[in-house]
Motif scaffolding. Structure first.
Motif, PDB file in Angstrom:
ATOM      1  N   GLY A  12       0.799  -1.218   0.000  1.00 48.41           N
ATOM      2  CA  GLY A  12       0.000   0.000   0.000  1.00 48.41           C
ATOM      3  C   GLY A  12       0.831   1.266   0.000  1.00 48.41           C
ATOM      4  O   GLY A  12       0.461   2.261  -0.625  1.00 48.41           O
ATOM      5  N   ALA A  13       1.980   1.239   0.682  1.00 52.60           N
ATOM      6  CA  ALA A  13       2.852   2.422   0.718  1.00 52.60           C
ATOM      7  C   ALA A  13       3.411   2.724  -0.662  1.00 52.60           C
ATOM      8  O   ALA A  13       3.525   3.893  -1.057  1.00 52.60           O
ATOM      9  N   VAL A  14       3.740   1.685  -1.400  1.00 52.54           N
ATOM     10  CA  VAL A  14       4.259   1.881  -2.757  1.00 52.54           C
ATOM     11  C   VAL A  14       3.138   2.410  -3.659  1.00 52.54           C
ATOM     12  O   VAL A  14       3.331   3.359  -4.420  1.00 52.54           O
ATOM     13  N   THR A  15       1.966   1.823  -3.561  1.00 54.27           N
ATOM     14  CA  THR A  15       0.829   2.280  -4.369  1.00 54.27           C
ATOM     15  C   THR A  15       0.459   3.721  -4.014  1.00 54.27           C
ATOM     16  O   THR A  15       0.090   4.501  -4.892  1.00 54.27           O
ATOM     17  N   TYR A  16       0.592   4.082  -2.745  1.00 45.44           N
ATOM     18  CA  TYR A  16       0.240   5.441  -2.313  1.00 45.44           C
ATOM     19  C   TYR A  16       1.094   6.507  -3.008  1.00 45.44           C
ATOM     20  O   TYR A  16       0.662   7.656  -3.133  1.00 45.44           O
ATOM     21  N   LYS A  17       2.243   6.157  -3.500  1.00 41.48           N
ATOM     22  CA  LYS A  17       3.099   7.151  -4.170  1.00 41.48           C
ATOM     23  C   LYS A  17       2.362   7.841  -5.305  1.00 41.48           C
ATOM     24  O   LYS A  17       2.587   9.016  -5.561  1.00 41.48           O
ATOM     25  N   ALA A  58       1.235  12.452  -5.285  1.00 38.63           N
ATOM     26  CA  ALA A  58       1.438  13.521  -6.262  1.00 38.63           C
ATOM     27  C   ALA A  58       0.495  14.688  -5.985  1.00 38.63           C
ATOM     28  O   ALA A  58       0.852  15.847  -6.202  1.00 38.63           O
ATOM     29  N   CYS A  59      -0.687  14.403  -5.464  1.00 37.33           N
ATOM     30  CA  CYS A  59      -1.659  15.460  -5.138  1.00 37.33           C
ATOM     31  C   CYS A  59      -1.833  15.628  -3.623  1.00 37.33           C
ATOM     32  O   CYS A  59      -1.883  16.745  -3.126  1.00 37.33           O
ATOM     33  N   HIS A  60      -1.954  14.532  -2.915  1.00 37.78           N
ATOM     34  CA  HIS A  60      -2.238  14.591  -1.480  1.00 37.78           C
ATOM     35  C   HIS A  60      -0.970  14.723  -0.645  1.00 37.78           C
ATOM     36  O   HIS A  60      -1.057  14.821   0.569  1.00 37.78           O
ATOM     37  N   VAL A  61       0.175  14.729  -1.229  1.00 37.53           N
ATOM     38  CA  VAL A  61       1.529  14.783  -0.664  1.00 37.53           C
ATOM     39  C   VAL A  61       1.817  13.555   0.195  1.00 37.53           C
ATOM     40  O   VAL A  61       0.903  12.827   0.595  1.00 37.53           O
ATOM     41  N   ALA A  62       3.084  13.315   0.453  1.00 36.02           N
ATOM     42  CA  ALA A  62       3.517  12.098   1.133  1.00 36.02           C
ATOM     43  C   ALA A  62       2.873  11.923   2.506  1.00 36.02           C
ATOM     44  O   ALA A  62       2.582  10.810   2.926  1.00 36.02           O
ATOM     45  N   THR A  63       2.634  13.018   3.196  1.00 35.49           N
ATOM     46  CA  THR A  63       2.050  12.936   4.538  1.00 35.49           C
ATOM     47  C   THR A  63       0.535  12.831   4.519  1.00 35.49           C
ATOM     48  O   THR A  63      -0.073  12.604   5.555  1.00 35.49           O
ATOM     49  N   GLY A  64      -0.082  13.051   3.367  1.00 31.83           N
ATOM     50  CA  GLY A  64      -1.532  13.041   3.269  1.00 31.83           C
ATOM     51  C   GLY A  64      -2.159  14.359   3.681  1.00 31.83           C
ATOM     52  O   GLY A  64      -3.378  14.467   3.793  1.00 31.83           O
ATOM     53  N   ALA A  65      -1.334  15.390   3.884  1.00 32.68           N
ATOM     54  CA  ALA A  65      -1.843  16.698   4.324  1.00 32.68           C
ATOM     55  C   ALA A  65      -2.598  17.436   3.232  1.00 32.68           C
ATOM     56  O   ALA A  65      -3.310  18.394   3.507  1.00 32.68           O
ATOM     57  N   GLY A  66      -2.462  17.001   1.984  1.00 34.18           N
ATOM     58  CA  GLY A  66      -3.130  17.673   0.878  1.00 34.18           C
ATOM     59  C   GLY A  66      -2.484  19.009   0.568  1.00 34.18           C
ATOM     60  O   GLY A  66      -1.455  19.372   1.125  1.00 34.18           O
ATOM     61  N   VAL A  67      -3.111  19.749  -0.331  1.00 36.96           N
ATOM     62  CA  VAL A  67      -2.650  21.080  -0.723  1.00 36.96           C
ATOM     63  C   VAL A  67      -3.839  22.015  -0.533  1.00 36.96           C
ATOM     64  O   VAL A  67      -4.856  21.863  -1.213  1.00 36.96           O
ATOM     65  N   PRO A  68      -3.729  22.969   0.402  1.00 37.72           N
ATOM     66  CA  PRO A  68      -4.861  23.860   0.684  1.00 37.72           C
ATOM     67  C   PRO A  68      -5.442  24.487  -0.587  1.00 37.72           C
ATOM     68  O   PRO A  68      -4.709  24.973  -1.444  1.00 37.72           O
ATOM     69  N   GLY A  69      -6.761  24.404  -0.695  1.00 36.49           N
ATOM     70  CA  GLY A  69      -7.454  24.981  -1.830  1.00 36.49           C
ATOM     71  C   GLY A  69      -7.454  24.120  -3.082  1.00 36.49           C
ATOM     72  O   GLY A  69      -8.204  24.366  -4.006  1.00 36.49           O
ATOM     73  N   ALA A  70      -6.604  23.098  -3.117  1.00 35.86           N
ATOM     74  CA  ALA A  70      -6.515  22.265  -4.318  1.00 35.86           C
ATOM     75  C   ALA A  70      -6.869  20.803  -4.047  1.00 35.86           C
ATOM     76  O   ALA A  70      -7.751  20.247  -4.702  1.00 35.86           O
ATOM     77  N   PHE A  71      -6.158  20.182  -3.107  1.00 38.69           N
ATOM     78  CA  PHE A  71      -6.347  18.756  -2.842  1.00 38.69           C
ATOM     79  C   PHE A  71      -6.557  18.541  -1.347  1.00 38.69           C
ATOM     80  O   PHE A  71      -5.744  18.978  -0.538  1.00 38.69           O
ATOM     81  N   PRO A  72      -7.652  17.864  -0.965  1.00 36.36           N
ATOM     82  CA  PRO A  72      -7.981  17.725   0.459  1.00 36.36           C
ATOM     83  C   PRO A  72      -7.016  16.819   1.217  1.00 36.36           C
ATOM     84  O   PRO A  72      -6.400  15.921   0.636  1.00 36.36           O
ATOM     85  N   PRO A  73      -6.931  17.051   2.529  1.00 33.85           N
ATOM     86  CA  PRO A  73      -6.124  16.171   3.369  1.00 33.85           C
ATOM     87  C   PRO A  73      -6.820  14.823   3.549  1.00 33.85           C
ATOM     88  O   PRO A  73      -8.041  14.720   3.451  1.00 33.85           O
ATOM     89  N   LEU A  74      -6.020  13.816   3.792  1.00 26.63           N
ATOM     90  CA  LEU A  74      -6.534  12.467   4.033  1.00 26.63           C
ATOM     91  C   LEU A  74      -6.334  12.156   5.509  1.00 26.63           C
ATOM     92  O   LEU A  74      -5.324  11.612   5.893  1.00 26.63           O
ATOM     93  N   GLY A  75      -7.278  12.533   6.324  1.00 24.02           N
ATOM     94  CA  GLY A  75      -7.086  12.363   7.758  1.00 24.02           C
ATOM     95  C   GLY A  75      -8.292  11.817   8.455  1.00 24.02           C
ATOM     96  O   GLY A  75      -8.803  10.752   8.127  1.00 24.02           O
ATOM     97  N   GLY A  76      -8.776  12.599   9.424  1.00 19.53           N
ATOM     98  CA  GLY A  76      -9.839  12.154  10.312  1.00 19.53           C
ATOM     99  C   GLY A  76     -11.086  11.671   9.621  1.00 19.53           C
ATOM    100  O   GLY A  76     -11.725  10.728  10.060  1.00 19.53           O
ATOM    101  N   ASN A  77     -11.448  12.317   8.509  1.00 19.53           N
ATOM    102  CA  ASN A  77     -12.667  11.906   7.833  1.00 19.53           C
ATOM    103  C   ASN A  77     -12.534  10.493   7.267  1.00 19.53           C
ATOM    104  O   ASN A  77     -13.467   9.699   7.354  1.00 19.53           O
ATOM    105  N   ILE A  78     -11.382  10.180   6.719  1.00 19.52           N
ATOM    106  CA  ILE A  78     -11.159   8.824   6.195  1.00 19.52           C
ATOM    107  C   ILE A  78     -11.147   7.827   7.343  1.00 19.52           C
ATOM    108  O   ILE A  78     -11.687   6.726   7.229  1.00 19.52           O
TER     109      ILE A  78
END
Length: 157
Positions: free
Chosen positions: A32-37, A41-61
């Motif tokens: 899964g870590a390899v696939t997550y790469k 590209a959009c959600h960044v390595a930490t899953g923090a996302g890019v404000p205004g462009a790509f949402p974070p992958l956190g508590g909601n997931i």
């Protein structure tokens, strides 16, 4: 007589090699870590996302992974993509996440497990290829917009 001994000896070696051969192993499970790469590209390595462009992958997931409907939604987001508007952590996103339907069911299960455990820091029963396959089948001809509209019905915030 000597040729019979050689034949029997050879057969014995073949039989011994069959007995000593390691049992066949199952195909390697996707990482899964390899696939997550490809997601990073959009959600960044930490899953923090890019404000205004790509949402974070956190508590909601993390919370979505706790219910059958939420798990189906998460699978469909990967399989069919999703488009907004989506509100995540109080911020609205209007972009489009492209479908990743070219990934097989085991790879989608592995990447969702990675996101829930490592990115969202959650605990959920592992996703299975069968669960992803059922979500894929139930999604039918849905598109990213239709998946986005499901978000509020499954507990998405």
């Amino acid at each position: 007589m000597r040729s019979v001994s050689l034949i029997l000896g050879s057969l014995g070696l073949v039989a011994a090699s069959l007995v000593l051969r390691a049992p066949a192993t199952a195909a390697a499970q996707p990482d899964g870590a390899v696939t997550y790469k490809r997601c990073a590209a959009c959600h960044v390595a930490t899953g923090a996302g890019v404000p205004g462009a790509f949402p974070p992958l956190g508590g909601n997931i993390r919370s979505l992974s706790q219910s059958a409907e939420g798990r189906r939604y998460l699978a469909m987001v990967v399989i069919k993509g999703v488009s907004g508007p989506l509100t995540v952590e109080g911020k609205t996103y209007r972009g489009v996440m492209p479908a990743q339907g070219d990934l097989d069911d085991a790879s989608i299960a592995a990447v969702l497990d990675h996101v829930v455990a490592k990115i969202a820091k959650g605990k959920a029963k592992p996703f299975t290829a069968a669960e992803i396959g059922a979500a894929r089948k139930s999604a039918g001809t849905m598109n990213a917009s239709a998946v986005g509209k499901l978000r509020t019905t499954v507990g998405g915030k």
